[in-house]
Scaffold this active site. Structure first.
Site, short mmCIF file in Angstrom:
data_model
loop_
_atom_site.label_atom_id
_atom_site.label_comp_id
_atom_site.label_asym_id
_atom_site.label_seq_id
_atom_site.Cartn_x
_atom_site.Cartn_y
_atom_site.Cartn_z
N SER A 50 -50.41 24.00 -32.49
CA SER A 50 -51.83 24.34 -32.63
C SER A 50 -52.64 23.43 -31.72
O SER A 50 -52.11 22.47 -31.14
CB SER A 50 -52.26 24.14 -34.09
OG SER A 50 -52.17 22.76 -34.41
N ASP A 83 -50.39 28.18 -30.83
CA ASP A 83 -50.83 28.82 -32.07
C ASP A 83 -52.37 28.79 -32.11
O ASP A 83 -52.97 27.73 -31.92
CB ASP A 83 -50.24 28.00 -33.25
CG ASP A 83 -50.37 28.71 -34.57
OD1 ASP A 83 -50.56 29.94 -34.60
OD2 ASP A 83 -50.24 28.02 -35.62
N ASP A 105 -56.72 33.83 -30.19
CA ASP A 105 -57.28 34.31 -31.46
C ASP A 105 -58.77 34.59 -31.27
O ASP A 105 -59.61 33.74 -31.53
CB ASP A 105 -57.05 33.28 -32.57
CG ASP A 105 -57.63 33.75 -33.91
OD1 ASP A 105 -58.20 34.87 -33.94
OD2 ASP A 105 -57.52 33.01 -34.90
N SER A 225 -47.34 32.46 -43.65
CA SER A 225 -46.22 33.06 -44.38
C SER A 225 -45.22 32.05 -44.91
O SER A 225 -44.03 32.35 -45.03
CB SER A 225 -45.54 34.12 -43.51
OG SER A 225 -46.43 35.21 -43.36
N ASN A 266 -44.89 33.12 -39.10
CA ASN A 266 -45.36 31.74 -38.95
C ASN A 266 -45.15 30.94 -40.24
O ASN A 266 -45.61 31.33 -41.30
CB ASN A 266 -46.84 31.72 -38.62
CG ASN A 266 -47.13 32.21 -37.21
OD1 ASN A 266 -46.24 32.71 -36.52
ND2 ASN A 266 -48.35 32.04 -36.77
ZN LIG Z 1 -52.13 31.32 -38.19
#
Ligand SMILES: [Zn+2]
Length: 344
Positions: A50, A83, A105, A225, A266
């Site tokens: 990330s 990410d 995103d 998840s 993920n």
């Molecule tokens: Zn995510």
């Protein structure tokens, strides 16, 4: 082998009907845990970082640790994925550093908090697709907004207020040309996903199936998840932790997703829980310890066990040498040719 394209891994997963876990990392031990789990289970690997991980590791440490991983585990096809890239520039800097896959995103504005418009999302994602594909790099996009906040990223929603609209997803894929699509079906980031075992009311698997029917050729991604297993929560609480009771996404729901187009799953929280539990146990049982290796080793081992289990449950185990990696330059040529590297 060098880091490989995520598109190829997911195309192969679609062919084989399995899913691939994408595990978040911030440091050396987490990378080692994933690579050891992959070697043990003979799995292809997606390692993801990330923006928070990139800043924690000053970017360069992370990149060179990943190069070390490819040297030490040459038999494992390994992807380095960004990410939740929050802007075109973040994706650009990741590609420049050597990430072989990026997530743009655009479901949120660049502040990583405010839900955006469809038009903004299409234009930002489209721009990333153009510059990434020119280098053979894979692009994941997101339509609809996930719940929760992770590493400061997220609108803090409950997970159900911005579910993915199936028709909008079709339009989004058509207009952006992306490789993989993250969808919002009620999952959230972080440990506190559900206050009881999720039902059809809270986890919308029906919607996922509907999206897959409309987009059979698109690789779907399930975020947030982790399964947040009770055993891992219990270890933390047994050794002085204070986690509140919580539920994650049951593995059988993920497996249902994999039967319906989910290719990337993920997982971060489960690994964080495993690491923290193992460290707490050493601190509790041997308060005289002060060598960091005495608790980092069991922490690494605990994470490895969780990752190996997920690799087996998702079906990627055993698929390490089904195919030979396509160099990124060749991927770039294929994107340029017909836009579909799998069909080349
Ligand atoms: Zn995510």
């Amino acid at each position: 082998m060098p880091l490989v394209s995520m598109r190829q891994l997911l195309d192969e997963a679609a062919r084989g009907g399995y899913g691939v876990g994408a595990f978040n990392v911030n440091n050396m031990e987490q990378i080692q845990a994933i690579m050891e789990a992959a070697r043990e289970t003979k799995s292809p690997v997606i390692v993801q970082a990330s923006r928070g991980a990139r800043s924690y590791s000053q970017d360069r440490f992370l990149y060179h640790l990943m190069l070390a991983a490819t040297e030490l585990y040459p038999e494992i096809p390994t992807v380095l994925h960004l990410d939740h890239g929050n802007s075109v520039d973040t994706c650009k800097s990741a590609i420049a550093m050597g990430f072989t896959s990026v997530m743009m995103d655009g479901s949120l504005m660049p502040d990583g908090k405010t839900p955006s418009t469809f038009e903004y999302n299409v234009s930002a994602t489209r721009e990333v697709v153009e510059l990434a594909h020119a280098k053979g790099v894979t692009v994941e996009g997101e339509i609809g907004c996930l719940g929760g906040i992770e590493d400061g990223h997220g609108a803090g929603l409950d997970g159900l207020s911005h579910l993915t609209d199936p028709d909008q997803a079709v339009e989004f894929v058509k207009q952006t040309g992306l490789d993989a699509l993250a969808i919002a079906i009620g999952t959230s980031h972080g440990a506190y996903k559900f206050t009881k075992k999720p039902t059809g009311e809270t986890l919308k698997m029906g919607r996922l199936i509907e999206i897959h029917k409309k987009l059979p050729g698109t690789h779907l991604v399930m975020h947030g998840s982790s399964s947040v297993p009770k055993e891992l929560q219990d270890i933390i609480n047994q050794y002085g932790g204070k986690l509140k009771p919580t539920w994650g996404v049951p593995v059988e729901e993920i497996q249902l997703g994999i039967k319906n187009g989910v290719r990337k799953i993920n997982v971060d929280t489960d690994n964080r829980l495993a690491i923290t539990g193992a460290i707490r146990k050493v601190f509790f049982e041997k308060p005289e310890e002060f060598d960091p290796r005495s608790y980092m080793k069991p922490a690494r081992e605990a994470m490895k066990k969780v990752v190996a289990l997920r690799m087996t449950q998702f079906g990627q185990a055993g698929h390490i040498s089904d195919y030979s990696p396509i160099p990124l330059e060749e991927m770039a040529r294929r994107y340029q040719g017909n836009g579909n590297p799998a069909a080349a």
